[in-house]
Enzyme design. Sequence first.
Site, PDB file in Angstrom:
ATOM      1  NE  ARG A   1      -3.698  -1.110   0.054  1.00  0.00           N
ATOM      2  CZ  ARG A   1      -4.876  -1.274   0.609  1.00  0.00           C
ATOM      3  NH1 ARG A   1      -5.035  -2.075   1.612  1.00  0.00           N
ATOM      4  NH2 ARG A   1      -5.938  -0.627   0.152  1.00  0.00           N
TER       5      ARG A   1
ATOM      6  CD  GLN B   1      -2.407   6.089  -4.061  1.00  0.00           C
ATOM      7  OE1 GLN B   1      -2.321   6.926  -4.961  1.00  0.00           O
ATOM      8  NE2 GLN B   1      -2.557   6.421  -2.801  1.00  0.00           N
TER       9      GLN B   1
ATOM     10  CG  ASP C   1      -4.262  -1.116  -3.552  1.00  0.00           C
ATOM     11  OD1 ASP C   1      -4.934  -2.148  -3.362  1.00  0.00           O
ATOM     12  OD2 ASP C   1      -3.820  -0.418  -2.633  1.00  0.00           O
TER      13      ASP C   1
ATOM     14  CB  SER D   1      -7.588   0.666  -3.601  1.00  0.00           C
ATOM     15  OG  SER D   1      -6.769   0.862  -2.497  1.00  0.00           O
TER      16      SER D   1
ATOM     17  CE1 TYR E   1      -4.600  -2.837   4.566  1.00  0.00           C
ATOM     18  CE2 TYR E   1      -2.219  -3.103   4.464  1.00  0.00           C
ATOM     19  CZ  TYR E   1      -3.462  -3.226   3.877  1.00  0.00           C
ATOM     20  OH  TYR E   1      -3.568  -3.727   2.619  1.00  0.00           O
TER      21      TYR E   1
HETATM   22  P1  NAD Z   1      -8.943  -2.319   5.355  1.00  0.00           P
HETATM   23  O1  NAD Z   1      -9.861  -2.888   4.324  1.00  0.00           O
HETATM   24  O2  NAD Z   1      -7.804  -3.145   5.831  1.00  0.00           O
HETATM   25  O3  NAD Z   1      -9.809  -1.899   6.629  1.00  0.00           O
HETATM   26  C1  NAD Z   1     -10.946  -1.084   6.503  1.00  0.00           C
HETATM   27  C2  NAD Z   1     -10.975  -0.031   7.584  1.00  0.00           C
HETATM   28  O4  NAD Z   1     -11.354  -0.640   8.824  1.00  0.00           O
HETATM   29  C3  NAD Z   1      -9.648   0.661   7.838  1.00  0.00           C
HETATM   30  O5  NAD Z   1      -9.821   2.047   7.661  1.00  0.00           O
HETATM   31  C4  NAD Z   1      -9.312   0.292   9.286  1.00  0.00           C
HETATM   32  O6  NAD Z   1      -8.634   1.327   9.964  1.00  0.00           O
HETATM   33  C5  NAD Z   1     -10.689   0.052   9.856  1.00  0.00           C
HETATM   34  N1  NAD Z   1     -10.727  -0.739  11.096  1.00  0.00           N
HETATM   35  C6  NAD Z   1      -9.979  -1.824  11.463  1.00  0.00           C
HETATM   36  N2  NAD Z   1     -10.342  -2.248  12.684  1.00  0.00           N
HETATM   37  C7  NAD Z   1     -11.351  -1.447  13.109  1.00  0.00           C
HETATM   38  C8  NAD Z   1     -12.172  -1.394  14.283  1.00  0.00           C
HETATM   39  N3  NAD Z   1     -12.001  -2.252  15.281  1.00  0.00           N
HETATM   40  N4  NAD Z   1     -13.103  -0.436  14.371  1.00  0.00           N
HETATM   41  C9  NAD Z   1     -13.289   0.449  13.362  1.00  0.00           C
HETATM   42  N5  NAD Z   1     -12.569   0.455  12.234  1.00  0.00           N
HETATM   43  C10 NAD Z   1     -11.614  -0.477  12.101  1.00  0.00           C
HETATM   44  O7  NAD Z   1      -8.385  -0.932   4.880  1.00  0.00           O
HETATM   45  P2  NAD Z   1      -8.289  -0.326   3.415  1.00  0.00           P
HETATM   46  O8  NAD Z   1      -9.557   0.335   3.088  1.00  0.00           O
HETATM   47  O9  NAD Z   1      -7.817  -1.362   2.471  1.00  0.00           O
HETATM   48  O10 NAD Z   1      -7.165   0.774   3.574  1.00  0.00           O
HETATM   49  C11 NAD Z   1      -6.830   1.394   4.760  1.00  0.00           C
HETATM   50  C12 NAD Z   1      -5.979   2.598   4.455  1.00  0.00           C
HETATM   51  O11 NAD Z   1      -4.799   2.202   3.732  1.00  0.00           O
HETATM   52  C13 NAD Z   1      -6.594   3.640   3.554  1.00  0.00           C
HETATM   53  O12 NAD Z   1      -7.521   4.444   4.135  1.00  0.00           O
HETATM   54  C14 NAD Z   1      -5.356   4.381   3.098  1.00  0.00           C
HETATM   55  O13 NAD Z   1      -4.920   5.292   4.089  1.00  0.00           O
HETATM   56  C15 NAD Z   1      -4.353   3.279   2.973  1.00  0.00           C
HETATM   57  N6  NAD Z   1      -4.213   2.889   1.572  1.00  0.00           N
HETATM   58  C16 NAD Z   1      -3.098   3.242   0.913  1.00  0.00           C
HETATM   59  C17 NAD Z   1      -2.957   2.871  -0.421  1.00  0.00           C
HETATM   60  C18 NAD Z   1      -1.747   3.224  -1.198  1.00  0.00           C
HETATM   61  O14 NAD Z   1      -1.070   4.166  -0.842  1.00  0.00           O
HETATM   62  N7  NAD Z   1      -1.439   2.470  -2.261  1.00  0.00           N
HETATM   63  C19 NAD Z   1      -3.942   2.146  -1.059  1.00  0.00           C
HETATM   64  C20 NAD Z   1      -5.075   1.826  -0.342  1.00  0.00           C
HETATM   65  C21 NAD Z   1      -5.199   2.183   0.970  1.00  0.00           C
END
Ligand code: NAD
Length: 370
Positions: A120, A125, A128, A131, A226
């Site tokens: 990530r 991006q 991904d 995403s 994460y």
């Molecule tokens: P994910 O699918 O792993 O998790 C979904 C969400 O659930 C996350 O925001 C996490 O913080 C939240 N979560 C976990 N436990 C929880 C709890 N107990 N209560 C409430 N919320 C909880 O996450 P995702 O959507 O795949 O991505 C997370 C973050 O990663 C994004 O928001 C972003 O900042 C980052 N990201 C970066 C890139 C990149 O730079 N290539 C790409 C995608 C995401």
Amino acid sequence: MILGILKEPSPETRVSLHPEAVKVLTASGNKILIEKGAGESSFLSDDTFLEAGAEVKDRKDVLKEAEMIFQITPLDAADHSLLSKGKYLFGVYQPLFAKELMKTLADTGVSLFSMDSIPRITRAQSMDVLSSMSTVSGYKAVLLAAANLPRFFPMLMTAAGTIAPAKVLVIGAGVAGLQAIATAKRLGAVVEAFDTRPSVKEQVESLGGKFVEVPGAVEDKGAGGYAVEQSEEYKKKQSEMLEKSIIKSDVVITTALIPGRKAPILITKAMLEKMKSGAVVVDLAAANGGNCEGTQNNETVSIDGITVIGNSALPSTMPQDASKMYSKNVQNLLKLLLKEDKLNLNFEDEIIKGTCITHDGAIVYEPLLK
Ligand code: NAD
């Protein structure tokens, strides 16, 4: 290189490479083979692939002849005998949950690239798939909720009376959650959201949602965006505060995941009992055990008058755009792996190193070597 696109087994409806990608890849000197009917469930005919420059073949021939093999769903054991050293396999394997399968694939000699392991990082991006597919899931989760809710989403002022807007709570404001907030807002709902990463507050607010604050969350900046496991004390406080939002909501969409672990239970049976009759929960963490007690993966169940939808295969319900997006992600990874039509495997590259799970007869994915 010879690239092979396989037909996904049912119920998957997406196809891993779109004709648009086939056109570009053939133009740079690659040969593309596609299994007969592979695009059908995404509304893409064999003729469309032929026009883009692919050759249509039987599954066995694609597996035998292709050097790079593409199927989103992990291959069946029946296909493993046709894998060997020098072949490259691309799909979504969730390696941390499939250690035995990774050993089996390593034994075949194949080099597996698991698209869900793309690091990530900003540079990755465009590759991904987590995403892009979460974007589809977050959007579709809201539509499912709206279709199953026995009332309106928007506020209506009509001659037949005024209807208050639906209250939507989104738990987990990652990619799927943010898309769910945006979609629910567009449909006119009043939206609240919660995440253990306080840094997402601004993003939630920029989409018009209200952030539910639970002070004391631990956020690890080194965890690649994460979430990390929280303390028992925090979980108790979180549960108490979330309950207040859950029981006043008409719709709760849960997306909370922690990489490599079972999803945390955030809606207990006791909370479900206190929810409004007719309310809907869409649990996007269903495949990882679910965020709601009682969620059944890929099923819709009714618990104490609450509809709990545990559909974890939402990208398959929108195969046209989901295939386009998945394919674009693969095409961008291939830009890194191929120089025109020649393989350029550079394990110094963080993206290649982080995505390659098996190579040269061994598991090479660091999280599985610990
Ligand atoms: P994910 O699918 O792993 O998790 C979904 C969400 O659930 C996350 O925001 C996490 O913080 C939240 N979560 C976990 N436990 C929880 C709890 N107990 N209560 C409430 N919320 C909880 O996450 P995702 O959507 O795949 O991505 C997370 C973050 O990663 C994004 O928001 C972003 O900042 C980052 N990201 C970066 C890139 C990149 O730079 N290539 C790409 C995608 C995401």
